[in-house]
Scaffold this active site. Sequence first.
Site, PDB file in Angstrom:
ATOM      1  N   GLU A 259     -22.188  43.068  42.955  1.00  0.00           N
ATOM      2  CA  GLU A 259     -23.488  43.266  43.267  1.00  0.00           C
ATOM      3  C   GLU A 259     -23.875  42.927  44.645  1.00  0.00           C
ATOM      4  O   GLU A 259     -23.037  41.779  45.045  1.00  0.00           O
ATOM      5  CB  GLU A 259     -24.655  42.295  42.173  1.00  0.00           C
ATOM      6  CG  GLU A 259     -24.338  43.031  40.888  1.00  0.00           C
ATOM      7  CD  GLU A 259     -25.095  44.597  40.688  1.00  0.00           C
ATOM      8  OE1 GLU A 259     -25.438  45.282  41.801  1.00  0.00           O
ATOM      9  OE2 GLU A 259     -25.796  44.669  39.481  1.00  0.00           O
TER      10      GLU A 259
ATOM     11  N   ASN B 240     -27.519  50.216  45.205  1.00  0.00           N
ATOM     12  CA  ASN B 240     -27.933  49.226  46.009  1.00  0.00           C
ATOM     13  C   ASN B 240     -26.553  48.583  46.805  1.00  0.00           C
ATOM     14  O   ASN B 240     -26.528  47.613  47.243  1.00  0.00           O
ATOM     15  CB  ASN B 240     -28.174  47.824  45.126  1.00  0.00           C
ATOM     16  CG  ASN B 240     -27.113  47.428  44.041  1.00  0.00           C
ATOM     17  OD1 ASN B 240     -26.114  48.031  43.817  1.00  0.00           O
ATOM     18  ND2 ASN B 240     -27.394  46.691  43.244  1.00  0.00           N
TER      19      ASN B 240
END
Length: 233
Positions: free
Chosen positions: A138, A131
């Site tokens: 993140e 991702n």
Amino acid sequence: MSRLAARRIVLKLRALSALHRRKLRVVLSGGRTPVRTYQLLATEYLTDLDWDAVHLYQMDEYVDPGRPKQDFCYFLTEFVVRPLGMRTASLLDRTTVQAGAGGWAQAIRRHERRLVEAGGIDLALHGIGTNGHLGFNEPGSGPHTEGRLVSLSDSTRQSARMAPVPTEAVTLGMRVFLNAKESILLASGREKAAAVAAAVLGPASDDCPASWLCWTGRVTVIVDDTAASGLVR
Ligand code: GLP
């Protein structure tokens, strides 16, 4: 790919060492991608550098890896510190962290502060999440984020291929990564193609934290054919 990365690490560290004449602060990924690179460093490149002149700082860590020997601290000790004979490493040792005040959240802040006060990163070797995560920053992590405790996304939990599945981690922040003098981003496999394309082709965005690293212009991206497949138009 691994050989190119190993050679590049040694050449960059030799150049930085000649320039600065002090211990070099190095941050290395604990992911699976650089395993072969570390093996090459510990064999073919072992005598090409004074590894004692390197101070390793851990990049990130699972808060609860479930079973022993599944954490990055163990991995880095076994694949880097011991085989290269490094005598200076700042690792996030589980027992020490848990015994200390403030637990993981404080430990990662202290760890990052020590690295920054020492002068920041000379060389970082990064992997990339499917991702686009960098360390455990993140998607949604901006360029100024600091070292912290994070909740892992679903895709990162799956990629960990660990049982029980980890839910939290600590990571150095984006700011310290982006201020590194030199970085290398290493990726292999088709599952990394979209993240590599987003990182390399841009635009730089919090949606793909690794894109901020490419935006600095101080990164060498080394990928295999499948991870590069999204770069071909
Ligand atoms: C892991 C780590 C990163 C690593 C990335 C890729 O979860 N937090 O530091 O670079 O994800 O890991 P791998 O090389 O195993 O695919």
